[in-house]
Design an enzyme around this catalytic site. Structure first.
Site, short mmCIF file in Angstrom:
data_model
loop_
_atom_site.label_atom_id
_atom_site.label_comp_id
_atom_site.label_asym_id
_atom_site.label_seq_id
_atom_site.Cartn_x
_atom_site.Cartn_y
_atom_site.Cartn_z
N ARG A 120 0.85 -1.19 0.00
CA ARG A 120 0.00 0.00 0.00
C ARG A 120 0.89 1.25 0.00
O ARG A 120 0.58 2.26 -0.59
CB ARG A 120 -0.93 0.04 1.21
CG ARG A 120 -1.79 1.28 1.15
CD ARG A 120 -2.77 1.55 2.30
NE ARG A 120 -3.07 0.51 3.21
CZ ARG A 120 -2.64 0.49 4.48
NH1 ARG A 120 -1.90 1.47 4.96
NH2 ARG A 120 -2.98 -0.50 5.26
N TYR A 168 -11.92 19.92 -15.91
CA TYR A 168 -12.39 18.54 -15.98
C TYR A 168 -13.64 18.39 -15.09
O TYR A 168 -13.62 18.77 -13.92
CB TYR A 168 -11.27 17.61 -15.52
CG TYR A 168 -11.64 16.16 -15.53
CD1 TYR A 168 -11.92 15.51 -16.73
CD2 TYR A 168 -11.74 15.44 -14.36
CE1 TYR A 168 -12.28 14.18 -16.75
CE2 TYR A 168 -12.09 14.09 -14.38
CZ TYR A 168 -12.36 13.47 -15.57
OH TYR A 168 -12.72 12.15 -15.58
N ASP A 212 -3.05 20.97 -13.41
CA ASP A 212 -3.46 19.70 -14.01
C ASP A 212 -2.91 19.72 -15.44
O ASP A 212 -3.44 20.41 -16.30
CB ASP A 212 -4.98 19.58 -13.99
CG ASP A 212 -5.47 18.25 -14.57
OD1 ASP A 212 -4.71 17.61 -15.32
OD2 ASP A 212 -6.63 17.87 -14.28
N LYS A 245 -4.38 9.12 -19.49
CA LYS A 245 -4.52 9.77 -20.78
C LYS A 245 -3.22 9.66 -21.59
O LYS A 245 -2.81 8.56 -21.90
CB LYS A 245 -4.98 11.22 -20.56
CG LYS A 245 -6.13 11.35 -19.53
CD LYS A 245 -7.43 10.73 -19.98
CE LYS A 245 -8.46 10.61 -18.86
NZ LYS A 245 -8.77 11.83 -18.12
C1 LIG Z 1 -9.32 12.21 -16.89
C2 LIG Z 1 -8.93 13.47 -16.23
C3 LIG Z 1 -8.83 13.55 -14.83
C4 LIG Z 1 -9.23 12.41 -13.92
O1 LIG Z 1 -8.37 11.32 -14.05
P1 LIG Z 1 -8.84 9.77 -13.88
O2 LIG Z 1 -7.59 9.04 -14.19
O3 LIG Z 1 -9.94 9.53 -14.84
O4 LIG Z 1 -9.28 9.64 -12.46
C5 LIG Z 1 -8.42 14.76 -14.29
N1 LIG Z 1 -8.12 15.82 -15.07
C6 LIG Z 1 -8.18 15.76 -16.42
C7 LIG Z 1 -7.83 16.97 -17.22
C8 LIG Z 1 -8.59 14.59 -17.03
O5 LIG Z 1 -8.69 14.56 -18.37
#
Ligand SMILES: *Cc1c(COP(=O)(O)O)cnc(C)c1O
Length: 391
Positions: free
Chosen positions: A56, A108, A180, A205
């Site tokens: 963990r 997001y 982000d 992504k």
């Molecule tokens: C997909 C996404 C998230 C969230 O990530 P997950 O891996 O789906 O939990 C946060 N910010 C952006 C810009 C995203 O495209």
């Protein structure tokens, strides 16, 4: 703040993407980092071990991934999570009730939901703003403001906010800046070098890049933030599994190659859409007419693989018609994989944002978002051309 590990600084991105954080397996010489599928580790004596006690908290496959991602962001530390939202969750839980966060208003949908529906009831305060307006951000700062939350390019309108200018403003008030960086990837944009304190990714992504794994990361040079995030992982257990770390690490090896093709294809598609009579507005920071073009040119290596556009006839039905007519573009949420995706923010990724808020943020009914993949671009253009001919 700490200076990042200097040795890896001497190598360039494409070399780091393939090698950073990894060494041949010491017992077998395997060139690929093994999937250490184990929950615990045998100790030589109580407390005497090789750096891992329980998965963990740490796992060698995860440690390799963290070394790799830290190098790609030019960071001293990377802390990985089971998903992107788990990473944002851990950042929020490191704040205190009463703390105030100023966030970009085009973001997001899942981040908005987490802020509003989970953390606001627990006493965090949020202000959402168009962060291209620096004066508005300055006016929103309060004594209890602890964090600026940036996305750039924003989602789904692909607006560009100025990371360096906002970092200067925030730091003058003792406020930290988190970016982000999911839409840009570390290949196109390195927020820490521009002054940010924290960089977050949904590694699901572009970093993973193959639509086969969920994950998240926060990179930083700040020791105190790193300690807080590791404490969160230990207490709440949002740790990524070894197999998922392996898949993500395999993804990073081609990140620079994929991003170059994503950008090249998106540039061609944006020009095609911009000239199409059925198309209304094209949001793509790589178009010289785009309001974000100048800042994007300064803070990004290239303009990315995401495009949004509206239809001249701004109706949901028309957008649905286009989205269900493509054959190469698959109708799906998410982004950043090798395959091209098409989606409708108003009813899919951003459905949790109330309609009035959506309109106010400039997110029209017919807005369609594309994640441009790395297929042959002429097939992508023909696919959209045929779909647009149906409306
Ligand atoms: C997909 C996404 C998230 C969230 O990530 P997950 O891996 O789906 O939990 C946060 N910010 C952006 C810009 C995203 O495209």
């Amino acid at each position: 703040m700490q200076v990042p590990a200097t040795e890896e600084r001497t190598y360039r991105f494409g070399t780091l993407a393939i090698h950073a954080g990894q060494e041949p397996d010491p017992t077998t010489g395997a060139i690929m980092t093994p999937i250490y599928q184990t929950s615990t580790y045998v100790q030589e004596g109580p407390g005497i071990h090789k750096g891992h006690e329980y998965s963990r908290v740490t796992n060698p496959t995860r440690t390799a991934l963290e070394g790799n991602l830290a190098a790609l962001e030019g960071a001293a530390h990377a802390v990985t999570f089971a998903s992107g939202v788990a990473a944002i969750d851990a950042l929020c839980k490191s704040l205190r009730p009463g703390d105030h966060v100023i966030a970009v208003n085009d973001l997001y949908g899942g981040t908005f939901r987490l802020f509003k529906q989970v953390f606001e009831p627990f006493g965090l305060q949020f202000t959402f703003l168009d962060m291209r307006q620096l004066d508005d951000v300055a006016a929103a700062i309060r004594p209890e403001t602890k964090l600026l939350w940036l996305e750039t390019p924003t989602n789904p309108l692909l607006r560009i906010v100025d990371i360096a200018a906002l970092s200067d403003l925030a730091h003058a008030h003792g406020i930290d800046v988190a970016v982000d960086n999911t839409f840009a990837s570390p290949y196109l944009q390195q927020p820490l070098a521009l002054g940010a304190d924290l960089v977050m990714h949904s590694t699901t992504k572009y970093i993973g890049g193959h639509s086969d794994v969920i994950g998240g990361v926060v990179c930083t040079n700040d020791d105190a933030w790193t300690e807080k995030l590791r404490f969160q992982i230990k207490c709440t257990g949002a740790s990524p599994a070894p197999m998922d770390c392996f898949l993500t690490l395999r993804g990073t090896k081609t990140l620079h190659l994929r991003m170059e093709r994503h950008c090249e294809n998106a540039r061609r598609l944006a020009a095609f859409l911009d000239a199409h009579p059925k198309v209304g507005r094209v949001c793509y920071p790589g178009l010289p007419s785009d309001p974000g073009y100048a800042i994007a040119q300064r803070q990004m290596r290239d303009f990315g693989g995401m495009i949004s556009f509206t239809l001249a006839d701004d109706r949901i039905e028309k957008a649905n018609q286009v989205m269900t007519s493509t054959k190469v573009f698959a109708l799906a949420e998410s982004l950043g994989g090798v395959e091209s995706l098409i989606e409708h923010p108003a009813t899919m990724t951003h459905a949790s944002i109330p309609a009035e808020k959506r309109y106010k943020a400039g997110l029209e009914d017919s807005l369609i978002r594309l994640s441009v993949g790395v297929e042959d671009v002429d097939d992508l253009i023909e696919d959209l051309d045929r779909a647009l001919a149906t409306v």
